[in-house]
Each structure stands twice: as structure tokens, then as C-alpha cells.
Scaffold this motif. Structure first.
Motif, mmCIF file in Angstrom:
data_model
loop_
_atom_site.group_PDB
_atom_site.id
_atom_site.type_symbol
_atom_site.label_atom_id
_atom_site.label_comp_id
_atom_site.label_asym_id
_atom_site.label_seq_id
_atom_site.Cartn_x
_atom_site.Cartn_y
_atom_site.Cartn_z
ATOM 1 N N ARG A 138 -37.736 16.918 48.330
ATOM 2 C CA ARG A 138 -37.633 15.651 47.477
ATOM 3 C C ARG A 138 -38.241 14.470 48.936
ATOM 4 N NH1 ARG A 138 -36.054 12.606 43.731
ATOM 5 N NH2 ARG A 138 -35.018 10.692 44.147
ATOM 6 N N ALA A 184 -38.515 8.279 47.620
ATOM 7 C CA ALA A 184 -37.631 9.156 47.050
ATOM 8 C C ALA A 184 -36.510 8.947 48.112
ATOM 9 C CB ALA A 184 -38.196 10.587 46.761
ATOM 10 N N GLY A 355 -43.250 11.708 39.715
ATOM 11 C CA GLY A 355 -41.993 11.784 39.163
ATOM 12 C C GLY A 355 -41.797 12.838 38.239
ATOM 13 N N ASP A 377 -35.280 10.317 33.981
ATOM 14 C CA ASP A 377 -34.661 11.457 34.521
ATOM 15 C C ASP A 377 -34.647 11.362 36.146
ATOM 16 O OD1 ASP A 377 -34.408 12.605 31.999
ATOM 17 O OD2 ASP A 377 -36.328 13.837 32.453
ATOM 18 N N ASP A 378 -35.149 10.584 36.764
ATOM 19 C CA ASP A 378 -34.857 10.230 38.163
ATOM 20 C C ASP A 378 -35.223 8.760 38.350
ATOM 21 O OD1 ASP A 378 -34.731 10.529 41.150
ATOM 22 O OD2 ASP A 378 -36.738 11.517 41.133
ATOM 23 N N GLU A 380 -34.016 6.630 40.498
ATOM 24 C CA GLU A 380 -33.733 6.084 42.093
ATOM 25 C C GLU A 380 -35.085 6.315 42.609
ATOM 26 O OE1 GLU A 380 -31.277 4.664 43.056
ATOM 27 O OE2 GLU A 380 -30.269 4.945 41.021
ATOM 28 N N MET A 381 -36.068 7.138 42.349
ATOM 29 C CA MET A 381 -37.425 7.140 42.751
ATOM 30 C C MET A 381 -38.102 6.033 42.371
ATOM 31 S SD MET A 381 -40.201 10.006 42.247
ATOM 32 C CE MET A 381 -41.526 9.087 41.579
#
Length: 406
Positions: A138, A184, A355, A377-378, A380-381
């Protein structure tokens, strides 16, 4: 020095460290790997003076000592020995005898006394923490596509920037080439809070930027080593890591000098999640851009992305005087306002693919600014791509007229 080592272990060690012993290095000793024994262990080391790697493997040591052998010669030699063979090494002052099965070679050697010593963080308050394999991916794999490559004016950005949040609860990794930005995060592991903090210049000395810049070459090496996790130690000048390769008998220590940290305070420049937006399937969006770029034969060619109050999302190649023209259409899951912007295919793909699949939100406020992308789905990225001005304007008419479309 006299010893016997398993061919599998020795080859793994050479492949792990040998890339640092560059064949074109003008200093002969730096084209070599150093072999040294300690007890029943063989240490294989190489350096290009900016990075240093040393692998540790078990060996049956008959006589302690050290020597250096040309890295490329030794690796090709061991690589050609039979699988499962035992490698016998007996190093003298000028030559080493290396045997495996019925093969016997005598490469020249250089004394190990002048081989550089491994460098390590020197500051007493260095940060020490552990990263799990998924955390390595990550922090290093996700932002890496946004880092510049081979751009003379952006050498200070050729890497991944690591820093903790202001409250030390989060460890962030970011990269930018000035046109794309990807960051990330992970929950900060214990010990990461000691990474360098921002220090403003004062009466008693110069300031210090927060965080540290890991060079791109080192990022690639750390990713490979991180398959089983990494033990990290870092100060403002050096990052050191220790890892075990999938073969548990091989342990690796690695150190890299860091880039002079001049990463911009990116939080000030991130576009907010406001303006007009759409929500689409990331996979369908990326695939449409790939098809357009492939037909254009150029990832630098701008792609127009537009949508109305109703209907589908339209993507098309801008400036049809520059080769083939084409359009793609995909479904819109949700929209907020009407939008139209242009982006280079290669740039937008970097941030979309970082992403992963899932539902992708795209936010922007105006042409020639930046679009903020977020995978639901992510969330915070952070992913940003700077936009370009379209050459084909709305008053130029339809992309295809009715006859052409038919």
C-alpha cells in the motif's frame, strides 16, 4: 576463506544484492560482491555507494575470511551449476577456486579490506517500525506510478515521500510528477511517530522538513524484499530495512541514502471534493480510456470526458486532426451537475488504476485545473490528475453527424 554453501541459497543471495554491483562502474571493487564469513554464516554484499545490500545464508565454513569477486561473473557461474548442488569456494590472494559437481572455475579476486562498510541511520532518535507485506504494497506500490522518471528538472521528486500525520496516528506515502498525485495511508505502526517532523527555521539553526524521500530505485527493491514484511529504521539521511526472503534461510539487510527532502506541502493544493461529479465503474472507465489511447497510438493525446443532465458518459479523442477519431460510452451510476473536461490518457489512467476496481467518483471544478478521483472502496486514498484544455469546443458541433453515425 574456505566454505561450502547450497547453490540455491547462494544464487538467491547473489540475485538479491548483485544488481547494485553495476558492470559499468568505473571503480573495479564496486563491480564486485564481497563474501565474508562469520561463524557458520556467509554474508554476500554489494553497493553502488547510494544503496547497500547484504544477504546472509548458512554455510559450512572451514576457514574464516573475506574476499570480493566480480558480481556478474559469480552469478552467471552459480546460475549455471546444477540444481541442488553444493558450491565449494576456496579464496586465495589472487584467485578463488569455485567448484560444484564436476565444474571447476578460478575467477580473479580483489582484497576485501577496501570494500565499503554498510551505512545505517546514525541519529540516536531514529524511527524504528515494522511493516506487514500488505502495508509495504500500500505504501510503496500504490503511489509509485505518480513519481517522475528520468526528468532532470524533477529529480528531487523521483521517489516516494513518507510522513506521519500531525497527530501521528497515520503513516502516509505520496508521490507526484507535477501532473498526477497519488497518496495512500495505513494506521501508523508503533515507532513511526519518530519519523522526521517539520521544524521551522529559528535563531539556533536551519529548519527541517517533515518526513523523508525514498529514491525510486530503493522503492523497487523494498517492494521485492517486502514480500514477508520489513523491519524499518530511518533518520533524515538513511533508511535501512531487514527482511527474510521466501526462502527462510536467506536474510537480507538493505540501506539507502535518502533524497534531500523538498516534497511540497501537498495538503494546501489538493482540490476539494466539490464542484460537479460523476460516479462510474472504475473498470469500465479505465477500459474505455485504454481503447481510445490504443487506437490513437499515443497516451499523450487528450481525451474528452463529458456528461449531460441525462444519458451516458461520453469519452472521445480530442483534436481529430491528430490521427484517428473515436468515441466510447459508459453508464453513469450517479451524477451531480453537468461536466466536460479533458485529460491526457496516460495521466488519468495512472490515478484510476492506482485505486483499483470498484466505483469511481470524479470531481472537478474547471478546465486546466485538477480533478480529484476517489474509489468508494478505498475512500482514504487520494488521487489527483491535472486537466488540459480541449481543442474541440462545443460550438464545433457534434462529434459525428447523423450520416457518419449511421
Amino acid at each position: 576463506m574456505k566454505l561450502i554453501a547450497e547453490r540455491t541459497h547462494l544464487l538467491a543471495a547473489l540475485k538479491t544484492v548483485g544488481h547494485l554491483a553495476q558492470k559499468k562502474n568505473p571503480i573495479p571493487l564496486l563491480r564486485h560482491v564481497r563474501l565474508r564469513t562469520v561463524g557458520r554464516l556467509l554474508f554476500v554484499a554489494a553497493t553502488d555507494q547510494d544503496a547497500y545490500a547484504e544477504a546472509e545464508i548458512p554455510a559450512d565454513v572451514e576457514r574464516q575470511g573475506s574476499t570480493t569477486i566480480d558480481a556478474d561473473v559469480l552469478q552467471r557461474m552459480v546460475n549455471n551449476f546444477a540444481d541442488g548442488s553444493q558450491v565449494y569456494i576456496d579464496a586465495g590472494e589472487a584467485l578463488a577456486t569455485i567448484k560444484a559437481g564436476r565444474s571447476r572455475y578460478q575467477p580473479p579476486v580483489l582484497p576485501a579490506d577496501d570494500f565499503p562498510a554498510m551505512f545505517a541511520p546514525k541519529e540516536k532518535d531514529a524511527a524504528r517500525f515494522t511493516l506487514m507485506p500488505e502495508e509495504v504494497k500500500r505504501l510503496l506500490v500504490v503511489p509509485r506510478p505518480a513519481a517522475p522518471k528520468g526528468q532532470a528538472d524533477k529529480q528531487q521528486l523521483e521517489g516516494v515521500y513518507l510522513h506521519t500525520s500531525d497527530d501521528d496516528r497515520t503513516l502516509w506515502a505520496a508521490a507526484t510528477d507535477g501532473l498526477t498525485f497519488i497518496a495512500a495511508d495505513i494506521p501508523a505502526p508503533e515507532g513511526a511517530a519518530k519519523l522526521p517532523k517539520l521544524v521551522e527555521p529559528g535563531e539556533h539553526g536551519a529548519g527541517r522538513p517533515r518526513g523523508l524521500m525514498v529514491p525510486m530505485d530503493a522503492v523497487g527493491h523494498l517492494i521485492k524484499l517486502g514480500e514477508n514484511g520489513l523491519e524499518i529504521e530511518a533518520d533524515t539521511n538513511v533508511l535501512a530495512a531487514r527482511a527474510g526472503l521466501p526462502s527462510s534461510a536467506v536474510k537480507v539487510s538493505y540501506a539507502t541514502r535518502l533524497i534531500d527532502n523538498r516534497f511540497p506541502p501537498y495538503e494546501r493544493f489538493l482540490p476539494p471534493l466539490e464542484g460537479v461529479s460523476i460516479l462510474v465503474e472504475a473498470g469500465a472507465f479505465a477500459d474505455a480510456i485504454k481503447r481510445l489511447a490504443d487506437m490513437a497510438g499515443n497516451e499523450e493525446r487528450p481525451i474528452a470526458i463529458e456528461w449531460e443532465e441525462e444519458g451516458d458518459l461520453s469519452l472521445w479523442l480530442d483534436d481529430h486532426a491528430d490521427g484517428i477519431y473515436g468515441t466510447e460510452t459508459i453508464d453513469i451510476i450517479c451524477r451531480h451537475g453537468v461536466g466536460r473536461f479533458g485529460a491526457r490518457a496516460g495521466l488519468i489512467l495512472k490515478v484510476v488504476e492506482a485505486g483499483g476496481r470498484g466505483q469511481l467518483e470524479i470531481w472537478f471544478s474547471a478546465e486546466r485545473k485538477a480533478a480529484r478521483l476517489r474509489n468508494l472502496d478505498d475512500q482514504e486514498m487520494i488521487a489527483v490528475a491535472w486537466l488540459c484544455e480541449l481543442r474541440r469546443r462545443p460550438h464545433h458541433g457534434a462529434v459525428f453527424n447523423e450520416e457518419e453515425a449511421a
